[in-house]
Scaffold this motif. Structure first.
Motif, PDB file in Angstrom:
ATOM      1  N   GLN A   1       0.823  -1.193   0.000  1.00  0.00           N
ATOM      2  CA  GLN A   1       0.000   0.000   0.000  1.00  0.00           C
ATOM      3  C   GLN A   1       0.862   1.250   0.000  1.00  0.00           C
ATOM      4  O   GLN A   1       1.947   1.272   0.558  1.00  0.00           O
ATOM      5  N   VAL A   2       0.350   2.265  -0.659  1.00  0.00           N
ATOM      6  CA  VAL A   2       1.005   3.572  -0.694  1.00  0.00           C
ATOM      7  C   VAL A   2       0.010   4.601  -0.176  1.00  0.00           C
ATOM      8  O   VAL A   2      -1.135   4.626  -0.599  1.00  0.00           O
ATOM      9  N   GLN A   3       0.475   5.420   0.746  1.00  0.00           N
ATOM     10  CA  GLN A   3      -0.361   6.516   1.236  1.00  0.00           C
ATOM     11  C   GLN A   3       0.187   7.826   0.671  1.00  0.00           C
ATOM     12  O   GLN A   3       1.392   8.069   0.687  1.00  0.00           O
ATOM     13  N   LEU A   4      -0.736   8.640   0.181  1.00  0.00           N
ATOM     14  CA  LEU A   4      -0.370   9.928  -0.422  1.00  0.00           C
ATOM     15  C   LEU A   4      -1.122  11.039   0.292  1.00  0.00           C
ATOM     16  O   LEU A   4      -2.344  10.941   0.470  1.00  0.00           O
ATOM     17  N   VAL A   5      -0.409  12.085   0.647  1.00  0.00           N
ATOM     18  CA  VAL A   5      -1.021  13.211   1.336  1.00  0.00           C
ATOM     19  C   VAL A   5      -0.584  14.502   0.650  1.00  0.00           C
ATOM     20  O   VAL A   5       0.600  14.850   0.654  1.00  0.00           O
ATOM     21  N   GLU A   6      -1.554  15.204   0.066  1.00  0.00           N
ATOM     22  CA  GLU A   6      -1.276  16.476  -0.590  1.00  0.00           C
ATOM     23  C   GLU A   6      -1.373  17.616   0.408  1.00  0.00           C
ATOM     24  O   GLU A   6      -2.106  17.535   1.401  1.00  0.00           O
ATOM     25  N   SER A   7      -0.660  18.680   0.100  1.00  0.00           N
ATOM     26  CA  SER A   7      -0.739  19.893   0.900  1.00  0.00           C
ATOM     27  C   SER A   7      -0.317  21.068   0.039  1.00  0.00           C
ATOM     28  O   SER A   7       0.214  20.886  -1.060  1.00  0.00           O
ATOM     29  N   GLY A   8      -0.587  22.268   0.536  1.00  0.00           N
ATOM     30  CA  GLY A   8      -0.106  23.456  -0.140  1.00  0.00           C
ATOM     31  C   GLY A   8      -1.125  24.194  -0.979  1.00  0.00           C
ATOM     32  O   GLY A   8      -0.814  25.235  -1.561  1.00  0.00           O
ATOM     33  N   GLY A   9      -2.328  23.673  -1.068  1.00  0.00           N
ATOM     34  CA  GLY A   9      -3.346  24.383  -1.830  1.00  0.00           C
ATOM     35  C   GLY A   9      -3.752  25.670  -1.140  1.00  0.00           C
ATOM     36  O   GLY A   9      -3.370  25.943  -0.003  1.00  0.00           O
ATOM     37  N   GLY A  10      -4.549  26.480  -1.842  1.00  0.00           N
ATOM     38  CA  GLY A  10      -5.003  27.729  -1.251  1.00  0.00           C
ATOM     39  C   GLY A  10      -5.602  28.643  -2.283  1.00  0.00           C
ATOM     40  O   GLY A  10      -5.926  28.223  -3.401  1.00  0.00           O
ATOM     41  N   LEU A  11      -5.743  29.883  -1.894  1.00  0.00           N
ATOM     42  CA  LEU A  11      -6.332  30.912  -2.745  1.00  0.00           C
ATOM     43  C   LEU A  11      -5.223  31.832  -3.238  1.00  0.00           C
ATOM     44  O   LEU A  11      -4.406  32.312  -2.446  1.00  0.00           O
ATOM     45  N   ALA A  23       3.243  13.985  -0.241  1.00  0.00           N
ATOM     46  CA  ALA A  23       4.156  13.120   0.510  1.00  0.00           C
ATOM     47  C   ALA A  23       3.671  11.681   0.424  1.00  0.00           C
ATOM     48  O   ALA A  23       2.495  11.405   0.663  1.00  0.00           O
ATOM     49  N   ALA A  24       4.587  10.799   0.087  1.00  0.00           N
ATOM     50  CA  ALA A  24       4.245   9.386  -0.072  1.00  0.00           C
ATOM     51  C   ALA A  24       4.877   8.547   1.033  1.00  0.00           C
ATOM     52  O   ALA A  24       5.975   8.839   1.504  1.00  0.00           O
ATOM     53  N   SER A  25       4.189   7.502   1.400  1.00  0.00           N
ATOM     54  CA  SER A  25       4.723   6.560   2.375  1.00  0.00           C
ATOM     55  C   SER A  25       4.192   5.169   2.073  1.00  0.00           C
ATOM     56  O   SER A  25       3.200   5.012   1.359  1.00  0.00           O
ATOM     57  N   GLY A  26       4.884   4.182   2.570  1.00  0.00           N
ATOM     58  CA  GLY A  26       4.405   2.819   2.438  1.00  0.00           C
ATOM     59  C   GLY A  26       5.138   1.966   1.428  1.00  0.00           C
ATOM     60  O   GLY A  26       5.026   0.743   1.446  1.00  0.00           O
ATOM     61  N   ARG A  27       5.848   2.585   0.494  1.00  0.00           N
ATOM     62  CA  ARG A  27       6.611   1.833  -0.507  1.00  0.00           C
ATOM     63  C   ARG A  27       7.893   2.587  -0.797  1.00  0.00           C
ATOM     64  O   ARG A  27       8.037   3.742  -0.456  1.00  0.00           O
ATOM     65  N   THR A  28       8.813   1.923  -1.455  1.00  0.00           N
ATOM     66  CA  THR A  28      10.031   2.592  -1.863  1.00  0.00           C
ATOM     67  C   THR A  28       9.681   3.670  -2.885  1.00  0.00           C
ATOM     68  O   THR A  28       9.269   3.373  -3.995  1.00  0.00           O
ATOM     69  N   PHE A  29       9.855   4.897  -2.492  1.00  0.00           N
ATOM     70  CA  PHE A  29       9.374   6.022  -3.290  1.00  0.00           C
ATOM     71  C   PHE A  29      10.008   6.067  -4.667  1.00  0.00           C
ATOM     72  O   PHE A  29       9.365   6.418  -5.650  1.00  0.00           O
ATOM     73  N   SER A  30      11.277   5.694  -4.739  1.00  0.00           N
ATOM     74  CA  SER A  30      11.985   5.837  -6.008  1.00  0.00           C
ATOM     75  C   SER A  30      11.463   4.893  -7.079  1.00  0.00           C
ATOM     76  O   SER A  30      11.761   5.062  -8.247  1.00  0.00           O
TER      77      SER A  30
END
Length: 123
Positions: A1-11, A23-30
């Motif tokens: 499983q891979v978890q992905l979390v976005e951030s930085g959006g806005g107006l 940001a990704a986690s759970g697997r070898t990102f490369s």
């Protein structure tokens, strides 16, 4: 499983810049092929940008020369730098991942998705 979390959006005002992160986690990102998609109100989700683990990027015509996708494999993070933003760039931006080494532009091929981050460009 891979978890992905976005951030930085806005107006942001038209003509401005914004950078969203994933940001990704759970697997070898490369080993992950990563992509950005967006969905505007009342429209289908569309491809924005994609890149493989080293080099090799591809952009939608609508964002080419304005958006830049990059990745930091040491931080397990991909970025989408958005410049010269237009009101039509307003959408929820999603990052996506697949354990594959090539560039993927088709939404249905990706296995993992983040929850999305809202980008609103005012005129």
């Amino acid at each position: 499983q891979v978890q992905l979390v976005e951030s930085g959006g806005g107006l942001v005002q038209a003509g401005g810049s914004l950078r969203v992160s994933c940001a990704a986690s759970g697997r070898t990102f490369s080993t992950l092929s990563m992509g950005w998609f967006r969905q505007a109100p009342g429209k289908e989700r569309e491809f924005v940008a994609a890149m493989r683990w080293i080099g090799g990027k591809y952009y939608a015509d609508s964002v080419k020369d304005r958006f830049t996708m990059s990745r930091d494999n040491t931080k397990n993070t991909v970025y989408l730098q958005m410049n010269s933003l237009k009101p039509e760039d307003t959408a929820v931006y999603y990052c996506a991942a697949k354990e594959r080494l090539d560039i993927i532009t088709v939404e249905g091929v990706y296995d993992y998705w983040g929850q999305g981050t809202q980008v609103t460009v005012s005129s």
